[in-house]
Each structure stands twice: as structure tokens, then as C-alpha cells.
Design a protein around this motif. Structure first.
Motif, PDB file in Angstrom:
ATOM      1  N   THR A  33       0.830  -1.198   0.000  1.00 48.51           N
ATOM      2  CA  THR A  33       0.000   0.000   0.000  1.00 48.51           C
ATOM      3  C   THR A  33       0.868   1.252   0.000  1.00 48.51           C
ATOM      4  O   THR A  33       0.529   2.245  -0.654  1.00 48.51           O
ATOM      5  CB  THR A  33      -0.950  -0.008   1.214  1.00 48.51           C
ATOM      6  OG1 THR A  33      -1.695  -1.227   1.187  1.00 48.51           O
ATOM      7  CG2 THR A  33      -1.912   1.162   1.173  1.00 48.51           C
ATOM      8  N   GLN A  34       1.989   1.210   0.706  1.00 50.90           N
ATOM      9  CA  GLN A  34       2.890   2.366   0.699  1.00 50.90           C
ATOM     10  C   GLN A  34       3.484   2.597  -0.687  1.00 50.90           C
ATOM     11  O   GLN A  34       3.642   3.741  -1.115  1.00 50.90           O
ATOM     12  CB  GLN A  34       3.988   2.190   1.748  1.00 50.90           C
ATOM     13  CG  GLN A  34       3.471   2.386   3.151  1.00 50.90           C
ATOM     14  CD  GLN A  34       4.491   2.077   4.225  1.00 50.90           C
ATOM     15  OE1 GLN A  34       5.439   1.330   4.007  1.00 50.90           O
ATOM     16  NE2 GLN A  34       4.285   2.656   5.395  1.00 50.90           N
ATOM     17  N   ILE A  35       3.759   1.520  -1.398  1.00 53.46           N
ATOM     18  CA  ILE A  35       4.248   1.658  -2.774  1.00 53.46           C
ATOM     19  C   ILE A  35       3.166   2.300  -3.640  1.00 53.46           C
ATOM     20  O   ILE A  35       3.435   3.183  -4.460  1.00 53.46           O
ATOM     21  CB  ILE A  35       4.673   0.283  -3.339  1.00 53.46           C
ATOM     22  CG1 ILE A  35       5.944  -0.197  -2.635  1.00 53.46           C
ATOM     23  CG2 ILE A  35       4.879   0.341  -4.837  1.00 53.46           C
ATOM     24  CD1 ILE A  35       6.315  -1.634  -2.937  1.00 53.46           C
ATOM     25  N   LYS A  36       1.916   1.874  -3.437  1.00 54.04           N
ATOM     26  CA  LYS A  36       0.808   2.458  -4.190  1.00 54.04           C
ATOM     27  C   LYS A  36       0.617   3.927  -3.834  1.00 54.04           C
ATOM     28  O   LYS A  36       0.286   4.743  -4.702  1.00 54.04           O
ATOM     29  CB  LYS A  36      -0.479   1.669  -3.936  1.00 54.04           C
ATOM     30  CG  LYS A  36      -0.460   0.289  -4.551  1.00 54.04           C
ATOM     31  CD  LYS A  36      -1.702  -0.500  -4.210  1.00 54.04           C
ATOM     32  CE  LYS A  36      -1.660  -1.900  -4.789  1.00 54.04           C
ATOM     33  NZ  LYS A  36      -2.849  -2.679  -4.430  1.00 54.04           N
ATOM     34  N   LEU A  37       0.826   4.269  -2.573  1.00 48.16           N
ATOM     35  CA  LEU A  37       0.730   5.677  -2.163  1.00 48.16           C
ATOM     36  C   LEU A  37       1.812   6.515  -2.847  1.00 48.16           C
ATOM     37  O   LEU A  37       1.552   7.646  -3.278  1.00 48.16           O
ATOM     38  CB  LEU A  37       0.863   5.799  -0.641  1.00 48.16           C
ATOM     39  CG  LEU A  37      -0.379   5.505   0.177  1.00 48.16           C
ATOM     40  CD1 LEU A  37      -0.052   5.415   1.657  1.00 48.16           C
ATOM     41  CD2 LEU A  37      -1.438   6.560  -0.056  1.00 48.16           C
ATOM     42  N   GLU A  38       3.012   5.958  -2.945  1.00 46.67           N
ATOM     43  CA  GLU A  38       4.092   6.669  -3.636  1.00 46.67           C
ATOM     44  C   GLU A  38       3.741   6.869  -5.110  1.00 46.67           C
ATOM     45  O   GLU A  38       4.020   7.924  -5.680  1.00 46.67           O
ATOM     46  CB  GLU A  38       5.402   5.891  -3.498  1.00 46.67           C
ATOM     47  CG  GLU A  38       5.961   5.913  -2.095  1.00 46.67           C
ATOM     48  CD  GLU A  38       7.142   4.976  -1.914  1.00 46.67           C
ATOM     49  OE1 GLU A  38       7.664   4.436  -2.926  1.00 46.67           O
ATOM     50  OE2 GLU A  38       7.552   4.780  -0.752  1.00 46.67           O
TER      51      GLU A  38
END
Length: 192
Positions: A58-63
Motif C-alpha cells: 500500500t505504501q508503494i501504491k501511495l508513492e
């Protein structure tokens, strides 16, 4: 002779099957049998790892969503600065052509009849080249406007994804916290 060869083959086959079964039995005895507590501990640790993996994804998607927003902003800034350059070029183009029209019209008023046709032809040529030049400026404006629209679209998509992934991240962090608490509680209970 045939019977003895068949007997030898049968004995060799029997020996192979017997040795394989002994090896399998030995391997099964070597493997560790986990108790219920060890299995539960393993499951809880896997649950924590899965929750952490979801958070990382999810953090990768946020980035990615953030990069979409940044790309949209950059596209808008580029297009706006290019529009400023095009506007300045168009202003100079219009000014130069206006001066040429004025000059030709003055010449037309003072020119004798035989030169008037030549000057009128120059005015028509200048008018057509002026109009085609304006069309080229219009094409460039449209291209930059398209970039601005694409930039706005990227910003909008990025904001939507950011909102979506932030709420998902909160849920995943909550599940990670719960899984860690369950793991810690289980470890504390089994140590007593």
C-alpha cells in the motif's frame, strides 16, 4: 534361463522398493512434529508478516499516487510556461504582420495603377501566410491545452488513489497492530 533372469529382475525390483520405503520412513522420522502451540505461533507470525506485506504494498501504491500528482503539476507548469512563450511569439508575429500590412496599404495608396495589382497580390499573399501562421499558433495552443488537461487528469487520479490507499493503509496498520498484540499475548501466555 528366462525364469532365472526374471527372478533376478524381480529380486532387484523388490530390493529397490524396499530401500526406497526405508528412506522415506527415515525422512519422516527426521522431520520435526510441531505442537499445537508451535503451529499457532507460526500462524500468528505469518499473520503479522502478511499484514506487514500489505502495508508495504500500500505504501508503494501511495508513492505511485503521489508521483501521479507531481507529474500532473509538472505537466501543468510546463504547459503554462510554454503557453506564455507561444503568446509572446504570437504577439510579435501579429505586430510584424500588422506593420507589413500598413506599409503595403500606404504603398497601395501612392502607387500608380500598374503597380497596384502587384501590391494587391502581395497583400493577398501576406494575408494567407498570416492566417496560416495564426493556425500554427492555434495548433500549438491546443497541444499545450491538451497537456494541461492531461496534467489535471493525473492530479485528479492521484488524489483519488491517495484517498483510497490512505484509508486502506489505516485498515492494514490496524490489522497489523492487532496481529502483533495477538502474537505478543500468545508468547506471553506460553512462556508462563
Amino acid at each position: 534361463m528366462k525364469n532365472t533372469t526374471q527372478m533376478i529382475r524381480a529380486i532387484v525390483l523388490l530390493f529397490c522398493i524396499l530401500s526406497i520405503s526405508i528412506q522415506i520412513k527415515a525422512q519422516n522420522q527426521d522431520t520435526e512434529i510441531l505442537s499445537k502451540d508451535e503451529l499457532k505461533l507460526q500462524k500468528l507470525e505469518e499473520k503479522v508478516q502478511r499484514a506487514q506485506a500489505k502495508i508495504d504494498q500500500t505504501q508503494i501504491k501511495l508513492e505511485y499516487a503521489d508521483s501521479l500528482i507531481q507529474a500532473g503539476i509538472e505537466m501543468n507548469n510546463e504547459a503554462n510556461s510554454e503557453i506564455d512563450v507561444i503568446s509572446a511569439e504570437e504577439k510579435i508575429y501579429v505586430k510584424d504582420n500588422t506593420e507589413q500590412f500598413k506599409s503595403l496599404k500606404k504603398q497601395l495608396k501612392k502607387a500608380p495603377k500598374d503597380e497596384k495589382k502587384k501590391i494587391e497580390k502581395e497583400i493577398k499573399t501576406l494575408t494567407s501566410s498570416y492566417n496560416s501562421g495564426l493556425k500554427e499558433f492555434e495548433k500549438r495552443f491546443k497541444a499545450e491545452d491538451k497537456k494541461i488537461q492531461k496534467g489535471k487528469s493525473n492530479i485528479q487520479k492521484g488524489k483519488e488513489k491517495l484517498k483510497q490507499y490512505k484509508s486502506a493503509l489505516k485498515d492494514y496498520e490496524k490489522s497489523l497492530t492487532e496481529a502483533q498484540k495477538q502474537l505478543e499475548t500468545f508468547k506471553a501466555d506460553t512462556e508462563l
